[in-house]
Motif scaffolding. Sequence first.
Motif, short mmCIF file in Angstrom:
data_model
loop_
_atom_site.label_atom_id
_atom_site.label_comp_id
_atom_site.label_asym_id
_atom_site.label_seq_id
_atom_site.Cartn_x
_atom_site.Cartn_y
_atom_site.Cartn_z
N ASP A 83 -53.67 -18.86 41.73
CA ASP A 83 -52.22 -19.05 41.55
C ASP A 83 -51.48 -18.43 42.72
OD1 ASP A 83 -52.75 -20.14 39.09
OD2 ASP A 83 -52.40 -18.27 37.99
N VAL A 84 -51.92 -17.24 43.10
CA VAL A 84 -51.22 -16.50 44.16
C VAL A 84 -52.22 -16.11 45.25
CG1 VAL A 84 -49.86 -14.44 44.69
CG2 VAL A 84 -49.59 -15.56 42.47
N VAL A 85 -51.85 -16.40 46.48
CA VAL A 85 -52.64 -15.93 47.63
C VAL A 85 -51.79 -14.91 48.37
CG1 VAL A 85 -53.67 -16.59 49.84
CG2 VAL A 85 -53.97 -18.07 47.83
N LEU A 86 -52.38 -13.74 48.62
CA LEU A 86 -51.68 -12.67 49.33
C LEU A 86 -52.27 -12.52 50.73
CD1 LEU A 86 -51.81 -10.01 46.47
CD2 LEU A 86 -49.81 -11.35 47.14
N ALA A 87 -51.42 -12.54 51.72
CA ALA A 87 -51.88 -12.29 53.10
C ALA A 87 -50.95 -11.23 53.67
CB ALA A 87 -51.81 -13.58 53.91
N LEU A 88 -51.23 -9.99 53.28
CA LEU A 88 -50.34 -8.88 53.65
C LEU A 88 -50.94 -8.10 54.80
CD1 LEU A 88 -49.51 -7.90 49.97
CD2 LEU A 88 -48.09 -9.20 51.56
N GLY A 89 -50.24 -8.11 55.91
CA GLY A 89 -50.76 -7.42 57.10
C GLY A 89 -51.97 -8.11 57.67
N LEU A 90 -52.14 -9.40 57.44
CA LEU A 90 -53.33 -10.11 57.91
C LEU A 90 -53.05 -10.95 59.15
CD1 LEU A 90 -56.29 -11.11 57.52
CD2 LEU A 90 -55.35 -12.92 56.09
N PHE A 91 -51.94 -11.69 59.14
CA PHE A 91 -51.71 -12.64 60.24
C PHE A 91 -51.63 -11.92 61.60
CE2 PHE A 91 -50.55 -15.75 56.95
CZ PHE A 91 -51.19 -16.87 57.47
N ASP A 92 -51.24 -10.66 61.60
CA ASP A 92 -51.18 -9.88 62.87
C ASP A 92 -52.51 -9.90 63.61
OD1 ASP A 92 -49.27 -8.99 61.02
OD2 ASP A 92 -49.19 -6.98 61.88
N TYR A 93 -53.60 -10.09 62.85
CA TYR A 93 -54.93 -9.92 63.45
C TYR A 93 -55.66 -11.25 63.67
CZ TYR A 93 -53.74 -5.31 61.88
OH TYR A 93 -53.07 -4.14 61.69
N LEU A 94 -54.98 -12.35 63.42
CA LEU A 94 -55.67 -13.65 63.48
C LEU A 94 -55.43 -14.35 64.81
CD1 LEU A 94 -55.02 -15.15 59.93
CD2 LEU A 94 -56.86 -13.63 60.71
N SER A 105 -50.03 -22.18 43.54
CA SER A 105 -48.61 -21.91 43.27
C SER A 105 -47.89 -21.20 44.42
CB SER A 105 -48.48 -21.11 41.97
OG SER A 105 -47.16 -20.70 41.78
N THR A 106 -48.32 -19.97 44.73
CA THR A 106 -47.47 -19.14 45.60
C THR A 106 -48.28 -18.40 46.66
OG1 THR A 106 -46.06 -18.73 43.67
CG2 THR A 106 -45.75 -17.26 45.54
N LEU A 107 -47.75 -18.42 47.86
CA LEU A 107 -48.31 -17.59 48.94
C LEU A 107 -47.32 -16.47 49.24
CD1 LEU A 107 -50.29 -17.19 51.48
CD2 LEU A 107 -48.54 -18.44 52.74
N VAL A 108 -47.82 -15.26 49.36
CA VAL A 108 -46.99 -14.14 49.82
C VAL A 108 -47.63 -13.63 51.10
CG1 VAL A 108 -45.96 -11.91 49.26
CG2 VAL A 108 -46.46 -13.53 47.41
N ALA A 109 -46.89 -13.68 52.20
CA ALA A 109 -47.50 -13.32 53.49
C ALA A 109 -46.52 -12.47 54.30
CB ALA A 109 -47.85 -14.59 54.28
N SER A 110 -47.06 -11.51 55.01
CA SER A 110 -46.21 -10.71 55.90
C SER A 110 -46.57 -11.03 57.34
CB SER A 110 -46.41 -9.22 55.62
OG SER A 110 -47.72 -8.83 55.94
N PHE A 111 -45.58 -10.85 58.20
CA PHE A 111 -45.76 -11.14 59.63
C PHE A 111 -45.07 -10.03 60.44
CE2 PHE A 111 -45.83 -15.16 57.44
CZ PHE A 111 -46.84 -15.88 58.07
N SER A 112 -45.70 -9.65 61.53
CA SER A 112 -45.05 -8.71 62.45
C SER A 112 -44.25 -9.51 63.46
CB SER A 112 -46.08 -7.89 63.21
OG SER A 112 -46.65 -6.93 62.37
N ARG A 113 -43.10 -8.98 63.82
CA ARG A 113 -42.34 -9.63 64.90
C ARG A 113 -42.31 -8.70 66.11
NH1 ARG A 113 -37.50 -11.63 62.71
NH2 ARG A 113 -37.05 -10.34 60.90
N TRP A 114 -42.06 -9.28 67.26
CA TRP A 114 -42.00 -8.51 68.48
C TRP A 114 -40.70 -7.72 68.54
CZ3 TRP A 114 -45.49 -7.28 71.98
CH2 TRP A 114 -45.06 -6.72 73.18
N ASP A 115 -40.77 -6.45 68.86
CA ASP A 115 -39.56 -5.71 69.20
C ASP A 115 -39.86 -4.94 70.47
OD1 ASP A 115 -41.28 -3.76 67.87
OD2 ASP A 115 -39.56 -2.42 68.00
N ARG A 116 -38.80 -4.56 71.17
CA ARG A 116 -39.05 -4.05 72.53
C ARG A 116 -39.59 -2.62 72.54
NH1 ARG A 116 -33.95 -5.27 76.04
NH2 ARG A 116 -32.99 -5.88 74.09
N VAL A 117 -39.46 -1.92 71.44
CA VAL A 117 -39.88 -0.52 71.44
C VAL A 117 -41.29 -0.36 70.87
CG1 VAL A 117 -39.31 1.81 70.67
CG2 VAL A 117 -37.48 0.17 71.17
#
Length: 179
Positions: free
Chosen positions: A88-99, A115-127
């Motif tokens: 029902d739910v797939v979690l990809a927390l802190g995973l895409f950063d490494y793919l 049903s639902t995917l919950v995923a986190s992504f890191s974005r680029w910041d200058r610091v």
Amino acid sequence: MTPTRRYFDKHARSFDRLYESQGVTARLRRGPPGRVAEAVLEAGAARYVGLDLSAEMLALARRRVDDHAEVELVEGDFLDLDPPGMFDVVLALGLFDYLPEARPGAAWMRARCTSTLVASFSRWDRVKAPLRRLYYALYGCPLFNYTEAGAEELLRDAGFSGVKFVSRGPRGFLVVARA
Ligand SMILES: C[S@@+](CC[C@H](N)C(=O)[O-])C[C@H]1O[C@@H](n2cnc3c(N)ncnc32)[C@H](O)[C@@H]1O
């Protein structure tokens, strides 16, 4: 052994401790080993399958959730694994950063999600992003950043819809999408 696995095998404990004192959003976004599983099981999940490259991360997770019969923790690259059934739910927390290849990863998730995917992504910041990338590079572990538009396109192309950004921060964002 891949550099990512080597990194997490070496840092599992410190990684876990780092998030001990942080709030719920940070915990969900970064997903220290087994804590998300605990929350999901407390919320009543009938089954939880956790896949991870790192034996050490899994060992920490196992300590937290071992007493739950409905938990299965499997070591390996998730792209090489094929847990039976749909989720029902797939979690990809802190995973895409490494793919290195996000597209096959997103397609793998879509193929198993009802049903639902919950995923986190890191974005680029200058610091912080350049420092983080440099630090991981010491272990030969490449890191990948995303834009919101890029993550949305990635998930839509994989067949997810209704992509919603449920949390946004300067260094990352959390997405919920429908299968
Ligand atoms: C930031 S940590 C998040 C931990 C995880 N969300 C949890 O709750 O246990 C990233 C994890 O992704 C794992 N990982 C990275 N690439 C992977 C892959 N291709 N297959 C399986 N796990 C992977 C790492 O070993 C690491 O444990």
